[in-house]
Design a protein around this motif. Structure first.
Motif, PDB file in Angstrom:
ATOM      1  N   LYS A 313       0.723  -1.101   0.137  1.00  0.00           N
ATOM      2  CA  LYS A 313      -0.013  -0.012   0.146  1.00  0.00           C
ATOM      3  C   LYS A 313       0.677   1.379   0.072  1.00  0.00           C
ATOM      4  N   TYR A 314       0.241   2.504  -0.542  1.00  0.00           N
ATOM      5  CA  TYR A 314       1.004   3.677  -0.717  1.00  0.00           C
ATOM      6  C   TYR A 314       0.654   4.625   0.409  1.00  0.00           C
ATOM      7  N   ILE A 315       1.505   5.251   1.033  1.00  0.00           N
ATOM      8  CA  ILE A 315       1.381   6.309   2.163  1.00  0.00           C
ATOM      9  C   ILE A 315       1.550   7.772   1.676  1.00  0.00           C
ATOM     10  N   LEU A 316       0.685   8.479   1.533  1.00  0.00           N
ATOM     11  CA  LEU A 316       0.925   9.832   0.928  1.00  0.00           C
ATOM     12  C   LEU A 316       1.688  10.549   1.579  1.00  0.00           C
ATOM     13  N   CYS A 317       2.644  11.309   1.103  1.00  0.00           N
ATOM     14  CA  CYS A 317       4.004  11.918   2.027  1.00  0.00           C
ATOM     15  C   CYS A 317       4.382  13.225   1.166  1.00  0.00           C
ATOM     16  N   LEU A 318       4.953  13.956   1.849  1.00  0.00           N
ATOM     17  CA  LEU A 318       5.700  15.340   1.284  1.00  0.00           C
ATOM     18  C   LEU A 318       7.231  14.756   1.580  1.00  0.00           C
ATOM     19  N   VAL A 319       7.918  14.935   0.513  1.00  0.00           N
ATOM     20  CA  VAL A 319       9.398  14.465   0.569  1.00  0.00           C
ATOM     21  C   VAL A 319      10.235  15.840   0.131  1.00  0.00           C
ATOM     22  N   SER A 320      11.364  15.674   1.190  1.00  0.00           N
ATOM     23  CA  SER A 320      12.447  16.637   0.832  1.00  0.00           C
ATOM     24  C   SER A 320      13.692  15.712   0.591  1.00  0.00           C
ATOM     25  N   SER A 321      14.448  16.227  -0.354  1.00  0.00           N
ATOM     26  CA  SER A 321      15.729  15.385  -0.620  1.00  0.00           C
ATOM     27  C   SER A 321      16.628  16.320  -1.034  1.00  0.00           C
ATOM     28  N   SER A 322      17.927  15.573  -1.116  1.00  0.00           N
ATOM     29  CA  SER A 322      19.208  16.249  -1.462  1.00  0.00           C
ATOM     30  C   SER A 322      20.132  15.339  -1.638  1.00  0.00           C
ATOM     31  N   LEU A 323      20.987  15.812  -2.739  1.00  0.00           N
ATOM     32  CA  LEU A 323      22.149  14.775  -3.306  1.00  0.00           C
ATOM     33  C   LEU A 323      23.310  14.923  -2.079  1.00  0.00           C
ATOM     34  N   LEU A 324      24.008  13.826  -1.899  1.00  0.00           N
ATOM     35  CA  LEU A 324      25.064  13.843  -0.909  1.00  0.00           C
ATOM     36  C   LEU A 324      26.318  13.913  -1.901  1.00  0.00           C
ATOM     37  N   TYR A 325      27.560  14.486  -1.338  1.00  0.00           N
ATOM     38  CA  TYR A 325      28.706  14.502  -1.971  1.00  0.00           C
ATOM     39  C   TYR A 325      29.788  14.046  -0.799  1.00  0.00           C
ATOM     40  N   ASP A 326      30.863  13.494  -1.136  1.00  0.00           N
ATOM     41  CA  ASP A 326      31.994  13.332  -0.240  1.00  0.00           C
ATOM     42  C   ASP A 326      32.938  14.457  -0.155  1.00  0.00           C
ATOM     43  N   ASP A 327      34.038  14.258   0.379  1.00  0.00           N
ATOM     44  CA  ASP A 327      35.078  15.130   0.577  1.00  0.00           C
ATOM     45  C   ASP A 327      35.806  15.659  -0.935  1.00  0.00           C
ATOM     46  N   PHE A 328      35.693  14.540  -1.779  1.00  0.00           N
ATOM     47  CA  PHE A 328      36.277  14.773  -3.135  1.00  0.00           C
ATOM     48  C   PHE A 328      35.250  15.445  -4.020  1.00  0.00           C
ATOM     49  N   GLN A 329      34.139  15.714  -3.584  1.00  0.00           N
ATOM     50  CA  GLN A 329      32.871  16.442  -4.190  1.00  0.00           C
ATOM     51  C   GLN A 329      32.452  15.351  -5.308  1.00  0.00           C
ATOM     52  N   ASP A 330      32.624  14.025  -4.963  1.00  0.00           N
ATOM     53  CA  ASP A 330      32.155  13.102  -5.804  1.00  0.00           C
ATOM     54  C   ASP A 330      30.709  12.895  -5.290  1.00  0.00           C
ATOM     55  N   PHE A 331      29.656  12.570  -6.180  1.00  0.00           N
ATOM     56  CA  PHE A 331      28.480  11.965  -5.672  1.00  0.00           C
ATOM     57  C   PHE A 331      28.308  10.664  -5.088  1.00  0.00           C
ATOM     58  N   ILE A 332      27.772  10.682  -3.778  1.00  0.00           N
ATOM     59  CA  ILE A 332      27.710   9.443  -3.140  1.00  0.00           C
ATOM     60  C   ILE A 332      26.561   8.822  -2.970  1.00  0.00           C
ATOM     61  N   GLY A 333      25.443   9.387  -2.933  1.00  0.00           N
ATOM     62  CA  GLY A 333      24.250   8.848  -2.532  1.00  0.00           C
ATOM     63  C   GLY A 333      23.175  10.320  -2.667  1.00  0.00           C
ATOM     64  N   ILE A 334      21.801   9.713  -2.133  1.00  0.00           N
ATOM     65  CA  ILE A 334      20.695  10.607  -2.043  1.00  0.00           C
ATOM     66  C   ILE A 334      20.204  10.443  -0.342  1.00  0.00           C
ATOM     67  N   VAL A 335      19.764  11.538   0.017  1.00  0.00           N
ATOM     68  CA  VAL A 335      18.950  11.468   1.436  1.00  0.00           C
ATOM     69  C   VAL A 335      17.503  11.885   1.257  1.00  0.00           C
ATOM     70  N   TYR A 336      16.657  11.082   1.773  1.00  0.00           N
ATOM     71  CA  TYR A 336      15.115  11.375   1.423  1.00  0.00           C
ATOM     72  C   TYR A 336      14.532  11.470   2.846  1.00  0.00           C
ATOM     73  N   VAL A 337      13.718  12.712   3.230  1.00  0.00           N
ATOM     74  CA  VAL A 337      12.975  12.835   4.205  1.00  0.00           C
ATOM     75  C   VAL A 337      11.345  12.805   4.110  1.00  0.00           C
ATOM     76  N   PHE A 338      10.735  11.794   4.644  1.00  0.00           N
ATOM     77  CA  PHE A 338       9.308  11.792   4.409  1.00  0.00           C
ATOM     78  C   PHE A 338       8.415  12.583   5.352  1.00  0.00           C
ATOM     79  N   HIS A 339       7.403  13.265   5.041  1.00  0.00           N
ATOM     80  CA  HIS A 339       6.256  13.507   5.946  1.00  0.00           C
ATOM     81  C   HIS A 339       4.722  13.099   5.578  1.00  0.00           C
ATOM     82  N   ASP A 340       4.335  12.422   6.587  1.00  0.00           N
ATOM     83  CA  ASP A 340       3.152  11.689   6.137  1.00  0.00           C
ATOM     84  C   ASP A 340       1.755  12.672   5.948  1.00  0.00           C
ATOM     85  N   ILE A 341       1.041  12.726   4.853  1.00  0.00           N
ATOM     86  CA  ILE A 341       0.001  13.501   4.613  1.00  0.00           C
ATOM     87  C   ILE A 341      -1.176  12.761   4.265  1.00  0.00           C
TER      88      ILE A 341
END
Length: 899
Positions: A313-341
């Motif tokens: 089942k799906y839960i309706l949410c608001l998502v805030s997200s941002s790309l993550l970089y390491d010390d070499f400024q290389d892309f290493i991942g994404i962080v997702y923060v959800f808010h249930d609506i």
């Protein structure tokens, strides 16, 4: 084939799996989709080649060949497309008209490939279908297209790495560049270089592409993103955030979550960690849009999305997200923060679902309409291609006939009318252009119409694949030409016709006949050598017993005269045997100073009983001294060949005159060119003149060539005048012919005049005084030869012991080791040969002189005589005086050495 098919089939499965894997990673990525297309083309290439190998017939093989061709014709274009998108992934590029230009060469070569006829492109060898392409301008164009596009693609990959600031991108670029370059080099070698040297197996180049695919796979999996490690995050911060938080790595796997995320989704931590984020989250249009926005903008805030839970089942949410970089400024991942609506959006969900359903219906219908339209376009295109292919095939076939170096023609199998032909056909049959227009095949080949129609019927009904025969044409001037033709069924102007390939094989058959003549002559020479060798032993006994009889008939003058005649006949037979051995190349040629008049007179005596009686022999000798340095046997053969040829030329004359003229001439600077540039000096001129049929001017220059004869079926070998020419050249002379048709011929031979010198043999023949008391062991395998020669030499005054065979001689020598002064032995004996006997005596240091005798001498004898220190070598049959001369020379040398 057993080993090649599995390799190609496995490669095709591997390429499909890799393409699906790439598409599964990110179906929205343009480069992923093009890379998937690249893998599909590779798979088609490998699959087509694999099933072509095991096709049951040429037509099925041709279908699989087309599948393979569709794959490899577009490989270079798709590869360049992948490399351009790898450097700069833009949607505009996918719609740019310039992008389509890259696929034009592939379409061009694929259409040309379809125009080849199956039986010209595919051949079956060792139960395996292979492709065989001639190197022509189209092949060269494809090679250029292949090389240029692949090299440009490799350069684009290098630029992609150089222009990026990411270390992982640089590593990706290096891996892809190296693996692609290795693929390119191996594929060029297997599919382009080896066929140039006519090495055709199958398209191994498709297997080489596995290297490049593995390299791309390694670059994607290892250096796509720097992985986020759950141990590197601040667990305290995560657990104190009340909203669900997801950390996604660069490989789109979920690396960490907080307790709020586990509670809302109802998953355990073990179930959710390392789960595929695409499968977990990016399974709806909205979520994909959110993901694309994050990638494009770097971060988003409060965007509506659907968060799935364990119960699907799906839960309706608001998502805030941002790309993550390491010390070499290389892309290493994404962080997702959800808010249930969920509560706020329950009412909106019904509308959203209805909208999605409508969109799906419209999308599905659109796809169906596109598929229908595409099928219609393909049918139209296929019909156009078939018509174009048929037209090009007929044009190519017509050009092939016209440009062929062998005679080629096409005729109607029912009317036998010739429809197409090349100039070579009419050159072979010597037909003019006017005759060409009305010609039918039965008038061209020497076959009756019924026989020809039966052959054509067998070909059409496939009882015979083709018919190949050789026929003989007789021209108006009486000459003969041998023609070989090959008939086979072809399709011409959309109908079945018969093609005939015609070759003039006259010269080929003549060469084969000459080869058979050489083999027969070699066999005759071997037989003559064997007969002469055995006859030498018989003749030795005859001469020996005659000499013994002469010794016992000192007072019987009539008997002595008869015996002298027998001895002279034996000497003549001895010369005849020497000639036979010379012919069979069993002995060396021995030139000496002879009076050519004596040789000519001897030949005339033989000619009087061999040539027809209506031919009169006329002698015309105009010189007293006619000494030449030649081999007597070869001179006899030369004169006999010329005289026999002259008698054959006069066989139709009612009265023939054969004149043999002899004169002395002087060659100087003034007349040198007249005699073929001989050295200045005195020469003996021999002329053989006849009043026969003469020689045509067209063949006069060829009469001295080996195997050239004008006798036809009468049995001439064409070697008589060739051998005469060789004999004269060995004697440093020249031979020429002057002839006029129906008036006769004159053969002129010039030989250098030699000063008459007394030969060593003649001097030695007179040595018969001061005979030494030599002790001699005489060895031969013929008992008669041993007995006669022991008696002859004892009569001279020597102490002679006889031994029949080498074994008996060896026993005598071992008993009386230091007794004998001279050993006289035959070379060829059955038990122990003369070679073996002499070798054993030399190894045991016997102090004895050796005279070796044989029926013939060759190069091996000379080497053995020198190595074994043999004193004398005598050719059988040997006279008493020859033995005495050799013995006295040896004894004189022995006495000088002892002193």
């Amino acid at each position: 084939m057993i080993y090649i098919f599995p390799r190609l089939f496995v490669c095709s499965i591997f390429y499909i799996c890799f393409g699906v894997y790439v598409l599964f990673i990110n179906v929205k990525s343009l480069k992923n989709r093009v890379l998937f297309s690249f893998c599909i083309h590779l798979s088609l290439w490998a699959l087509g080649n694999a099933f072509m190998l095991i096709a049951p017939n040429i037509y099925v093989a041709n279908l699989w060949r087309i599948v393979a061709a569709f794959g490899w014709c577009f490989i270079s274009s798709v590869w360049l497309d992948v490399c351009i998108l790898l450097k700069n992934e833009r949607k505009e590029w996918m719609m740019d008209i310039k992008r389509l230009y890259m696929y034009v060469p592939g379409v061009f070569f694929f259409i040309l490939y379809l125009s080849y006829k199956p039986n010209e492109v595919i051949i079956r060898s060792n139960n395996m279908w292979k492709e065989k392409y001639p190197i022509n301008w189209l092949q060269i164009l494809y090679i250029i297209y292949y090389v240029v596009f692949f090299l440009i693609g490799i350069m684009k990959v290098q630029e992609y790495g150089k222009e990026s600031n990411l270390n992982r991108v640089k590593k990706q670029s290096k891996i892809i560049t190296k693996s692609s370059l290795a693929t390119f080099i191996i594929a060029v070698f297997l599919d382009i270089i080896l066929p140039i040297f006519k090495i055709y197996e199958c398209s191994y180049g498709v297997i080489a592409f596995a290297i490049g695919v593995i390299g791309v796979w390694y670059a994607i999996t290892k250096y796509n993103m720097m992985a986020i490690n759950s141990g590197s995050t601040n667990r305290y911060i995560l657990e104190n955030i009340k909203n669900p938080v997801f950390l996604v790595g660069d490989d789109l796997l979920i690396k960490d979550v907080n307790s709020a995320a586990l509670n809302i989704t109802e998953f355990t931590k073990e179930e959710i960690l390392n789960a595929n984020f695409k499968t977990f989250f990016l399974n709806s249009v909205r979520n994909k849009m959110v993901f694309e926005e994050i990638i494009r903008m770097g971060s988003v805030k409060d965007i509506e999305t659907n968060l799935p839970n364990k119960n699907n089942k799906y839960i309706l949410c608001l998502v805030s997200s941002s790309l993550l970089y390491d010390d070499f400024q290389d892309f290493i991942g994404i962080v997702y923060v959800f808010h249930d609506i969920t509560d706020r959006k329950n009412t909106e969900s019904v509308l959203i679902k209805a909208q999605e359903k409508l969109e799906n219906t419209v999308r599905k219908r659109t796809v169906e309409l596109k598929e229908i339209n595409l099928r219609l376009m393909e049918e139209i295109s296929e019909r156009v291609k078939v018509q174009e292919e048929l037209r090009k095939s007929e044009e190519k076939y017509r050009a092939l006939i016209k440009q062929s170096l062998e005679g080629m023609l096409v005729f109607d199998p029912y009317t036998l009318k010739i429809l197409e032909s090349n100039r070579k056909v009419y050159d072979i049959f010597e037909i003019s252009e006017n005759e060409e227009k009305i010609l039918t095949i039965d008038k061209l080949l020497p076959l009756n119409r019924k026989e020809l129609l039966d052959k054509v019927k067998n070909i059409i009904e496939k009882r015979s694949v083709n018919i190949q025969e050789t026929v003989t044409l007789k021209k108006e001037n009486g000459s003969v030409k041998n023609i070989e033709y090959l008939m086979e069924l072809v399709r011409y102007n959309s109908k079945r016709h018969i093609m005939v390939r015609i070759t003039d094989v006259t010269e080929k058959l003549i060469l084969e006949e000459r080869k058979h003549q050489i083999v027969k002559l070699e066999s005759l020479g071997t037989l003559a050598g064997g007969i002469a060798h055995d006859f030498n032993n018989i003749l030795a006994g005859i001469i020996g017993y005659t000499q013994l009889a002469l010794q016992d008939a000192e007072d019987l003058i009539p008997v002595k005269e008869s015996l002298l005649e027998v001895l002279e006949l034996g000497e003549r037979a001895k010369g005849l045997i020497a000639n036979i051995l010379t012919f069979s190349r069993k002995t060396v040629i021995r030139p000496k100073v002879v009076d050519i008049k004596d040789v000519i007179k001897a030949v005339i005596n033989i000619l009087k009983i061999t040539i027809p009686s209506h031919i009169k022999i006329k002698e015309n000798f105009k010189c007293n001294d006619a000494n030449v340095f030649v081999d007597v046997g070869e001179m006899r053969q030369l004169l006999m060949n010329l005289c026999i040829n002259a008698s054959i030329a006069m066989k139709k004359n009612s009265e023939g005159i054969l004149e043999i003229a002899l004169a002395e001439i002087i060659v100087s600077d003034e007349n040198q060119n007249k005699y073929g540039k001989l050295k200045n000096g005195k020469y003996i001129k021999i002329q053989i003149i006849d009043n026969g049929c003469g020689i045509e001017k067209s063949i006069k220059e060829r009469i001295f060539e080996p195997f050239f004869t004008t006798r036809g079926d009468e049995g001439g070998t064409g070697l008589g005048l060739s051998m005469a020419h060789s004999i004269v050249k060995r004697a440093n002379g020249t031979i020429a012919v002057d002839s006029e048709l129906n008036k006769g011929s004159t053969f002129t031979v010039l030989l250098p005049l030699a000063e008459k010198t007394l030969r060593a043999e003649e001097v030695c023949e007179n040595i018969n005084n001061d005979i030494t008391s030599a002790r001699i062991l005489f060895v031969d395998d013929e008992e008669d030869i041993v007995n006669t020669n022991v008696r002859l030499l004892k009569h001279v005054g020597y102490n002679v012991t006889g031994a029949v065979g080498g074994k008996k001689a060896l026993e005598i020598l071992k008993v009386k080791k230091s007794y004998f002064d001279i050993l006289i032995t035959d070379k060829s004996m059955p038990d122990i040969s003369g070679y073996s006997l002499i070798k054993e005596l030399r190894e045991e240091k016997f102090d004895i002189s050796i005279i070796l005798s044989s029926g013939f001498k060759n190069e091996a004898d000379g080497e053995f005589i020198n190595s074994m220190n043999i004193d004398e070598f005598l050719l059988k049959p040997i006279s008493k005086n020859q033995y005495v001369n050799s013995i006295e020379r040896i004894m004189k040398n022995r006495s000088t050495t002892i002193k």
